[in-house]
Design an enzyme around this catalytic site. Structure first.
Site, mmCIF file in Angstrom:
data_model
loop_
_atom_site.group_PDB
_atom_site.id
_atom_site.type_symbol
_atom_site.label_atom_id
_atom_site.label_comp_id
_atom_site.label_asym_id
_atom_site.label_seq_id
_atom_site.Cartn_x
_atom_site.Cartn_y
_atom_site.Cartn_z
ATOM 1 N N ASP A 67 4.629 -48.115 9.046
ATOM 2 C CA ASP A 67 5.465 -48.851 8.426
ATOM 3 C C ASP A 67 5.932 -48.482 6.919
ATOM 4 O OD1 ASP A 67 3.140 -48.690 6.818
ATOM 5 O OD2 ASP A 67 2.358 -50.648 7.331
ATOM 6 N N ASN A 136 -6.530 -60.440 6.049
ATOM 7 C CA ASN A 136 -6.052 -61.381 6.840
ATOM 8 C C ASN A 136 -5.834 -61.053 8.303
ATOM 9 O OD1 ASN A 136 -3.726 -59.996 6.934
ATOM 10 N ND2 ASN A 136 -2.422 -61.560 5.829
ATOM 11 N N HIS A 138 -4.205 -58.233 9.455
ATOM 12 C CA HIS A 138 -2.901 -57.516 9.622
ATOM 13 C C HIS A 138 -2.987 -56.248 9.883
ATOM 14 C CE1 HIS A 138 -2.045 -56.710 5.087
ATOM 15 N NE2 HIS A 138 -1.792 -55.630 5.699
ATOM 16 N N GLU A 143 1.778 -59.283 9.897
ATOM 17 C CA GLU A 143 1.131 -60.545 9.421
ATOM 18 C C GLU A 143 0.883 -61.506 10.384
ATOM 19 O OE1 GLU A 143 0.326 -60.151 6.399
ATOM 20 O OE2 GLU A 143 1.534 -59.230 5.205
#
Length: 264
Positions: A67, A136, A138, A143
């Site tokens: 990313d 979380n 990800h 996400e």
């Protein structure tokens, strides 16, 4: 999934580095999927040292990063291209023309995402993909609510991820809220996936990944579908798993089997 529970972050980095060393020794022209963040840094240091000692070479390697922040050029100190140069590429014998990071400053980001997928396919696909994991769940910048078969695309970062990454930016510095990320489907296409996680703050995410339901609410849970995924975690990150001793027993027996097969 193969679950490897080790004492601390140093052991996690060493174990992960050894996986990548073996990959490069068996296939010098490997296509590597790489990640940024604090967790992989020690692993990269191990690879740099092995390269300096002549144990491995990156001369034939092609790499693709997961990313990049949308809106940051590769020369920006907070860009992931800059990070990879500083933490790995500048210190090994890799041809930088063969290193790929999503273009954060692309004029047409959507077109750039399609192009990134095409580059991965043209290289023959990713042999081994390195991952970290967010609090979380990800992976990359996928996400919660990300499609489990998604491809490289533009994604909006959650407030939690923005807050987690704020420590890397100066107080008055622009912090992007958008990114380009490989999709979960892109990650699952890798022949092998290695996820590293350390620290108690990752324990909930690891619990959801390993023992939770397969759900877009925890993107990393998609690794349950992968036939060759390895989770290398420390005791703190493993602290909420239901039976840590059982996972350790499984891994110990796996290693015994591999050792016996190596002798035969």
């Amino acid at each position: 999934m193969q679950i490897v529970i080790l004492k601390n972050s140093a052991e996690v980095a060493e174990y992960g580095a050894n996986i990548f060393k073996k990959q490069l020794q068996s296939k010098p022209d490997s296509v590597l999927g790489l990640a940024t963040g604090s967790t992989p840094v020690s692993l990269y240091q191990g690879l740099i040292e092995a390269n300096k000692l002549g144990d491995i070479s990156f001369k034939e390697v092609t790499s693709f990063n997961l990313d990049e922040y949308l809106g940051l050029a590769g020369t920006h100190p907070q860009s992931y291209r800059y990070f990879m140069n500083e933490q790995l590429f500048d210190h090994i014998d890799i041809d930088k023309a063969n290193t790929h990071v999503p273009p954060g400053d692309a004029e047409n980001p959507i077109q750039a995402c399609d192009g990134y997928e095409e580059q991965i396919q043209a290289a023959g696909g990713i042999d081994i993909q390195l991952l970290g994991i967010g609090r979380n769940g990800h992976i990359g910048f996928n996400e919660p609510s990300s499609g489990l078969m998604s491809r490289t695309r533009v994604k909006t970062l959650t407030k939690a991820t923005i807050e987690d990454n704020a420590r890397f930016f100066k107080e008055d510095e622009y912090q992007p809220h958008l990114s380009i990320t490989m999709g979960i489907g892109t990650i699952l296409d890798a022949k092998k996936v290695v996820l590293l996680a350390t620290g108690e703050n990752k324990a909930d995410a690891i619990l959801a990944t390993v023992e939770g339901a397969l759900t877009a609410s925890c993107p990393a849970s998609a690794l349950q579908l992968h036939k060759n995924a390895v989770l290398v975690i420390d005791e703190a990150a493993a602290s909420k798993l239901s039976d840590r001793d059982f996972y350790k027993h499984i891994e110990a027996e796996n290693q015994k089997l591999l050792a016996r097969l190596a002798k035969s």
